[in-house]
Scaffold this motif. Structure first.
Motif, PDB file in Angstrom:
ATOM      1  N   GLN A 121      14.476  10.793 -19.986  1.00 41.86           N
ATOM      2  CA  GLN A 121      13.270  11.031 -20.778  1.00 41.86           C
ATOM      3  C   GLN A 121      13.621  11.262 -22.248  1.00 41.86           C
ATOM      4  O   GLN A 121      12.972  10.727 -23.142  1.00 41.86           O
ATOM      5  CB  GLN A 121      12.489  12.232 -20.215  1.00 41.86           C
ATOM      6  N   GLU A 125      12.397   8.920 -25.316  1.00 42.70           N
ATOM      7  CA  GLU A 125      11.632   9.493 -26.426  1.00 42.70           C
ATOM      8  C   GLU A 125      12.357   9.303 -27.753  1.00 42.70           C
ATOM      9  O   GLU A 125      11.740   8.983 -28.765  1.00 42.70           O
ATOM     10  CB  GLU A 125      11.365  10.981 -26.169  1.00 42.70           C
ATOM     11  N   GLU A 129      11.011   7.124 -30.911  1.00 41.85           N
ATOM     12  CA  GLU A 129      10.872   7.743 -32.237  1.00 41.85           C
ATOM     13  C   GLU A 129      11.682   6.967 -33.289  1.00 41.85           C
ATOM     14  O   GLU A 129      11.187   6.682 -34.364  1.00 41.85           O
ATOM     15  CB  GLU A 129      11.345   9.203 -32.203  1.00 41.85           C
ATOM     16  N   ASP A 135       3.724   7.255 -28.795  1.00 42.75           N
ATOM     17  CA  ASP A 135       3.728   7.563 -27.342  1.00 42.75           C
ATOM     18  C   ASP A 135       2.643   6.823 -26.620  1.00 42.75           C
ATOM     19  O   ASP A 135       1.561   6.676 -27.017  1.00 42.75           O
ATOM     20  CB  ASP A 135       3.542   9.060 -27.115  1.00 42.75           C
TER      21      ASP A 135
END
Length: 135
Positions: A121, A125, A129, A135
């Motif tokens: 995860q 993420e 980014e 998201d």
């Protein structure tokens, strides 16, 4: 990374079939049709996204949209504006998970496991980014 595109197209009703045809002068390989004006527009919007996605994937140059004022239009043809977001197309089509081997220091791995960190995860993420993907 460009993922959002807007392209004008020509829509006209075929006199013989009564179907609506959509052509993209800037993308000659892309032609769509539908029983109604609305279905032709919807099909053209979906087809544009898929077409541009495959062009990106195959590393084919995507041209800039031209000015419709310079196009030759048949009688009854109208210019429509269509939009596509190839990032959204990717997210729908490429849902498959793939392994990615990474190397981190053992102490960091141990500490992360002690704190029940979700490494996958965090990597996803961080990549999103870094790439500026919402998201």
């Amino acid at each position: 990374m460009i993922t959002y595109y807007a392209f004008p197209a020509l829509m006209e009703c075929n006199a013989l079939s009564g179907r609506y045809i959509v052509v993209f002068p800037d993308l000659p390989d892309l032609i769509c049709q539908g029983e109604t004006r609305e279905s032709a527009f919807h099909d053209a919007e979906i087809s544009l996204g898929l077409h541009l996605y495959h062009m990106e994937k195959d590393k084919i140059h995507i041209p800039h949209a031209s000015n419709p004022a310079s196009w030759t239009k048949g009688e009854g043809a109208e210019v429509i504006e269509l939009e596509a977001d190839t990032l959204k197309v990717r997210q729908v089509i490429d849902k498959k998970r793939v392994p990615k081997c990474i190397m981190i220091p053992k102490w960091l791995k141990d500490l992360g496991e002690e704190h029940e960190v979700n490494f996958v995860q965090i990597l996803m993420e961080g990549l999103m980014e870094e790439l500026g993907i919402p998201d």
